[in-house]
Motif scaffolding. Sequence first.
Motif, PDB file in Angstrom:
ATOM      1  N   LYS A  39       9.926  25.408  83.363  1.00 32.04           N
ATOM      2  CA  LYS A  39       8.844  26.385  83.267  1.00 32.04           C
ATOM      3  C   LYS A  39       7.575  25.736  83.811  1.00 32.04           C
ATOM      4  O   LYS A  39       7.531  24.515  84.013  1.00 32.04           O
ATOM      5  N   SER A  98      12.487  28.590  76.551  1.00 35.34           N
ATOM      6  CA  SER A  98      11.227  29.325  76.468  1.00 35.34           C
ATOM      7  C   SER A  98      11.403  30.726  77.031  1.00 35.34           C
ATOM      8  O   SER A  98      11.846  30.878  78.176  1.00 35.34           O
ATOM      9  N   TRP A 148      11.529  32.413  80.923  1.00 31.68           N
ATOM     10  CA  TRP A 148      11.950  31.439  81.927  1.00 31.68           C
ATOM     11  C   TRP A 148      13.445  31.145  81.815  1.00 31.68           C
ATOM     12  O   TRP A 148      13.999  30.460  82.680  1.00 31.68           O
ATOM     13  N   ALA A 158      15.392  29.811  86.604  1.00 30.85           N
ATOM     14  CA  ALA A 158      14.055  29.397  86.178  1.00 30.85           C
ATOM     15  C   ALA A 158      13.191  29.034  87.379  1.00 30.85           C
ATOM     16  O   ALA A 158      11.980  29.293  87.388  1.00 30.85           O
ATOM     17  N   CYS A 213      11.739  32.213  88.665  1.00 35.47           N
ATOM     18  CA  CYS A 213      10.620  32.654  87.819  1.00 35.47           C
ATOM     19  C   CYS A 213       9.381  31.821  88.097  1.00 35.47           C
ATOM     20  O   CYS A 213       8.262  32.342  88.214  1.00 35.47           O
ATOM     21  N   LEU A 214       9.579  30.520  88.210  1.00 40.44           N
ATOM     22  CA  LEU A 214       8.466  29.601  88.396  1.00 40.44           C
ATOM     23  C   LEU A 214       7.762  29.837  89.732  1.00 40.44           C
ATOM     24  O   LEU A 214       6.534  29.861  89.814  1.00 40.44           O
ATOM     25  N   ASN A 266       4.192  35.893  85.086  1.00 41.28           N
ATOM     26  CA  ASN A 266       5.640  35.820  84.931  1.00 41.28           C
ATOM     27  C   ASN A 266       6.277  37.077  85.529  1.00 41.28           C
ATOM     28  O   ASN A 266       5.772  38.182  85.318  1.00 41.28           O
ATOM     29  N   GLU A 316       2.834  32.386  79.841  1.00 38.22           N
ATOM     30  CA  GLU A 316       3.993  31.923  79.107  1.00 38.22           C
ATOM     31  C   GLU A 316       4.053  32.631  77.777  1.00 38.22           C
ATOM     32  O   GLU A 316       3.073  32.792  77.083  1.00 38.22           O
TER      33      GLU A 316
END
Length: 753
Positions: A152, A189, A192, A211, A214-215, A224, A360
């Motif tokens: 993340k 988390s 993520w 992930a 997403c990042l 996000n 987040e």
Amino acid sequence: MNSRRDTGSQSASARALGPGDPSRIGAYVLEAKLGEGGMGAVYLGRREGGPQVAVKVVRGELAGDPAFLARFRDEVTNAQRVASFCTAQVLDHGQEDGRAYMVTEYIEGPSLLEHVSEHGALSPGLLNGVAVGVAAALLAIHSAGLVHRDLKPSNVLLSISGPRVIDFGIARALDEAAGHTRTGQVIGSPGWIAPEQILNQSITPAVDVFAWGCLVAFAGSGRNPFGTGTFQVMAARVVHAEPEIGPLSEPLAGLVRRALDKDPANRPTAQELLLSLAGGGGEAAVTTTLHEAWPEDLAEPEPQEDGRPDGGPAEAPHAADAHAPAAAGTAPAVAETTADSRPPVPGTRPVHAPGRPSGEAPAEATLHVPQTPPSPLPETRPAQMPGPAPVPMPPPGPRPSFPPGPGQSPAHAAQTEWMDAEAPTGPAARGRRGKPLLATVAGVVALTAAVAVGLYALQDDGAKRNASGSASGPPTDTMLVRVDYAPGWAKECHARVGSLTPGGTVASARELLPGEGCDVLPQWSPDRKQIAFTRWDGGATSEVWVMNADGSGPRRVVSGIAPRSRVAWSPEGDRIAAMVKVGGVSQLHVADVRTGRTVPLTDDPQPKDDPTWSRENGKIAFWSRRDGSQQLYCLDPEHPDRAWTQVTTSRIAPNGANDPIWSPDGDQLAFTLMNGEGKTSDIAVVDADGDGYRQLTTDPAHEMDPSWSPDGTWLAFVRGPVPMPQIWAMPVDRGESGARQIGPSSVGHPAWS
């Protein structure tokens, strides 16, 4: 031990040792405390004659817990297994006086979360560098037989030598039994983690690729791709909704979409990510691309006899919390049932209690889930998902016995060590093409080092240019705000007029007018020497008050206006437009600031509110329901008998428009789109003649109250749940891809120009 990182100097973040702190552990003299959490503390230390290091010391009472010590040993082992250019190099570990400890390098660099929160979305060049660097790190992690499982933005550090992936405390070896994770738990988390993690299916390297998608989407847009919300809401979106990847350009956008495929079998491997980012030309193309992208003058110079690069400082200053656990009282959150929110950026001191980092969801959650997938939810886009959507999951279980690891990054690459390592066997070898490609990963480090240099240059240069209000950051003109001194808005009102000056980090608000009442919606006079605001006592009407810019000389100008209604100054600063209640209906009036005498401009029976008076074209815009739906209109106050001009229609704003505000040049109106529930939703702009419509935000959080910067290049607005507003700003030409939080929690009603 998760970390909250401070990218300032050591002196600003390290603390002196206290009576309960050890002065020495093993061979290391401890010099300062970097942070402390539920599992232990992290200290700044050094071996005699050696460089500064980070020393993680486990609490003594945990030393007798076999499960905890097993997790701690896993963290040490996992970090040692990964090539050192990807993460923090473990220098030492052991036990002393019943306390386990681990020693790692101590490296400077903000997290990706911190950088995006402070500076906004990355430029295309920097974004591509981070995408390449993190993909290279994943290739190294997977080749070591590991799956990170908690990648993340806060676990990616932007060091001067490139992105570093950190926190291996919950990484799992592919070729070992997951002895420390109970069946039916999700560790990671929300927002993520991949769908298969939520559904308790097989964990493979594909979860890290998800992930990565997403990042990269977050780095390119500042949000996000599945929005914000509780663990249950985020889990539902990840499993059922399509991601919003933001303004990514091709081919990166297509690669991110593939990485975010619901089916792990359809996602590319980390190796395929690297090849695609290099143009798909194979390993030779990767090597060539990296070589050409690495400027010789940025290469690491030869070390001198003392081990330092030529001309470098004896020891680089450190981001103190890079190795620090969460501060006391910030233990990992479990799944919640609260409504979506957009909490404050980390590392700031808001007027009221801070929340979680922007972008987040709750820091880490352990959630017991059923062994079968949940019932299907509608396949909708994140911006259309409701608040805390019902997800058929049992209540949250206990937090894991040991949360993620150290939060550190290495200073330099160990390329020889990486290339000489034995090739892994078993599932970790999926998609590998042998040592030649692994050798090119060292080249990736060179590329990402150049990227990191650019990031630091951007930060330093941005801090200098912010004072002049360039595109590197919001203008620093002071805005007026509403400061809530007690909760309750909007059913109750405990607010004071204040000011806020945007800067490089989230700014504090300064109260201008003391009192225990409800003073809201402040507005600058054209010369910025006076402030008009609305005072409400909880009744059916409000009053218009005016005071000097320093808060002195407050006096009432008009009574009987609509409750909590916005007011607007005339271009000359001698009159104020306000909605006065006449026979129970709000009617637009203009009041003389000196005498308080009012002149009505409307007399129709339809609700209307939120006047805004253009200082360029002289027209007053407002919303009205005269034609059924709530739309924006404008009139000429010098000729109120003339027909109104309708600016928005149901085609532009099918659910209604709210909060209009003129741009400084009088050419555009910024306003708030309303959703199907009649609530404020997103920010948009439209030309004064109704053309040129653009929606600037799509975030699922409530957004409202736009306000133009004096130079017309940025918009401030409120984001978050109504009772806990936060002020954000975004460049008009980039919209929410450049949005950043500039005000603390419980501060709203921005008035910039």
